[in-house]
Design a protein around this motif. Sequence first.
Motif, PDB file in Angstrom:
ATOM      1  N   ILE A  36      19.251  17.404 -31.445  1.00 39.62           N
ATOM      2  CA  ILE A  36      20.131  16.708 -30.507  1.00 39.62           C
ATOM      3  C   ILE A  36      19.315  15.869 -29.532  1.00 39.62           C
ATOM      4  O   ILE A  36      19.681  14.723 -29.227  1.00 39.62           O
ATOM      5  CB  ILE A  36      21.041  17.716 -29.766  1.00 39.62           C
ATOM      6  CG1 ILE A  36      22.034  18.332 -30.758  1.00 39.62           C
ATOM      7  CG2 ILE A  36      21.763  17.052 -28.598  1.00 39.62           C
ATOM      8  CD1 ILE A  36      22.812  19.507 -30.215  1.00 39.62           C
ATOM      9  N   TYR A  39      17.946  12.779 -31.403  1.00 39.05           N
ATOM     10  CA  TYR A  39      19.039  11.854 -31.704  1.00 39.05           C
ATOM     11  C   TYR A  39      19.536  11.152 -30.439  1.00 39.05           C
ATOM     12  O   TYR A  39      19.729   9.932 -30.429  1.00 39.05           O
ATOM     13  CB  TYR A  39      20.195  12.573 -32.399  1.00 39.05           C
ATOM     14  CG  TYR A  39      21.355  11.649 -32.660  1.00 39.05           C
ATOM     15  CD1 TYR A  39      21.245  10.616 -33.587  1.00 39.05           C
ATOM     16  CD2 TYR A  39      22.545  11.764 -31.942  1.00 39.05           C
ATOM     17  CE1 TYR A  39      22.292   9.732 -33.804  1.00 39.05           C
ATOM     18  CE2 TYR A  39      23.596  10.886 -32.160  1.00 39.05           C
ATOM     19  CZ  TYR A  39      23.461   9.881 -33.087  1.00 39.05           C
ATOM     20  OH  TYR A  39      24.494   8.995 -33.293  1.00 39.05           O
ATOM     21  N   PHE A  89      25.040   6.073 -36.336  1.00 41.09           N
ATOM     22  CA  PHE A  89      26.029   7.108 -36.038  1.00 41.09           C
ATOM     23  C   PHE A  89      26.211   8.123 -37.167  1.00 41.09           C
ATOM     24  O   PHE A  89      26.948   9.095 -37.006  1.00 41.09           O
ATOM     25  CB  PHE A  89      27.367   6.463 -35.649  1.00 41.09           C
ATOM     26  CG  PHE A  89      27.422   6.110 -34.193  1.00 41.09           C
ATOM     27  CD1 PHE A  89      28.173   6.872 -33.318  1.00 41.09           C
ATOM     28  CD2 PHE A  89      26.704   5.043 -33.697  1.00 41.09           C
ATOM     29  CE1 PHE A  89      28.206   6.567 -31.971  1.00 41.09           C
ATOM     30  CE2 PHE A  89      26.728   4.729 -32.355  1.00 41.09           C
ATOM     31  CZ  PHE A  89      27.487   5.494 -31.478  1.00 41.09           C
ATOM     32  N   LEU A  92      25.334  11.689 -36.026  1.00 41.52           N
ATOM     33  CA  LEU A  92      26.365  12.291 -35.181  1.00 41.52           C
ATOM     34  C   LEU A  92      27.445  12.937 -36.047  1.00 41.52           C
ATOM     35  O   LEU A  92      27.860  14.073 -35.790  1.00 41.52           O
ATOM     36  CB  LEU A  92      26.976  11.241 -34.246  1.00 41.52           C
ATOM     37  CG  LEU A  92      28.120  11.741 -33.362  1.00 41.52           C
ATOM     38  CD1 LEU A  92      27.643  12.851 -32.426  1.00 41.52           C
ATOM     39  CD2 LEU A  92      28.720  10.587 -32.570  1.00 41.52           C
ATOM     40  N   GLY A 111      33.198  10.024 -32.533  1.00 38.47           N
ATOM     41  CA  GLY A 111      32.307   8.876 -32.728  1.00 38.47           C
ATOM     42  C   GLY A 111      32.845   7.635 -32.044  1.00 38.47           C
ATOM     43  O   GLY A 111      32.100   6.880 -31.418  1.00 38.47           O
ATOM     44  N   VAL A 114      32.317   8.111 -28.225  1.00 38.97           N
ATOM     45  CA  VAL A 114      30.908   7.891 -27.854  1.00 38.97           C
ATOM     46  C   VAL A 114      30.589   6.402 -27.919  1.00 38.97           C
ATOM     47  O   VAL A 114      29.943   5.851 -27.019  1.00 38.97           O
ATOM     48  CB  VAL A 114      29.967   8.706 -28.776  1.00 38.97           C
ATOM     49  CG1 VAL A 114      28.518   8.307 -28.571  1.00 38.97           C
ATOM     50  CG2 VAL A 114      30.155  10.201 -28.540  1.00 38.97           C
ATOM     51  N   THR A 142      30.010   7.505 -38.179  1.00 37.65           N
ATOM     52  CA  THR A 142      30.270   8.920 -37.872  1.00 37.65           C
ATOM     53  C   THR A 142      31.036   9.582 -39.014  1.00 37.65           C
ATOM     54  O   THR A 142      30.687  10.684 -39.454  1.00 37.65           O
ATOM     55  CB  THR A 142      31.067   9.047 -36.560  1.00 37.65           C
ATOM     56  OG1 THR A 142      30.368   8.366 -35.511  1.00 37.65           O
ATOM     57  CG2 THR A 142      31.244  10.501 -36.169  1.00 37.65           C
TER      58      THR A 142
END
Length: 173
Positions: A36, A39, A89, A92, A111, A114, A142
């Motif tokens: 995390i 990323y 993405f 994610l 997604g 975000v 995503t």
Amino acid sequence: MTNAQLASIQWGLFLSVVFLLPQLLFRQLTWRGATITVYASMLFAATFLPMQTVPPRQAVQLVPFQWIADTFRDGQIAFDQMTLNVLLFVPLGAMLMFWGRRTVGQAALIGYGVSLLIEGSQLLWANRIFDVDDLITNTTGTALGWLGALAAVKVYARVKTVAVPQRSLASVR
């Protein structure tokens, strides 16, 4: 890849190290936390760094799929940018499938949220363009990440159940 994209990658790697070091020093580093952290650092660097000092000519782009016309006008750069937005993405979506136990719809909605947060922040603070195409491609990335993670889980489960049968010692005699 442009110089700005390379600079963003370098910044992302630098930020990853900066944020991972305290976790490592205080023995709080886990695979999930490291994933995390890396990323989020790369996402921040790719979307905000390097900061633009000059405001763009156009602040908002609200025409869906404008990147297609831009590709015909500007060449490969517009296509590459959209491809990179999708790929940015994908992790994610995979994380939401593996760790979040979300459905594909929930992952796509997260997604989108975000992406909307990033696009709004770019418009307000980073002198970048708010682009509806980025919302579309980031949400698509995503969902593709979630679907890819699901496919990987299904393939792994199938491979695991199709194990080679072992012969017992009794059948050898």
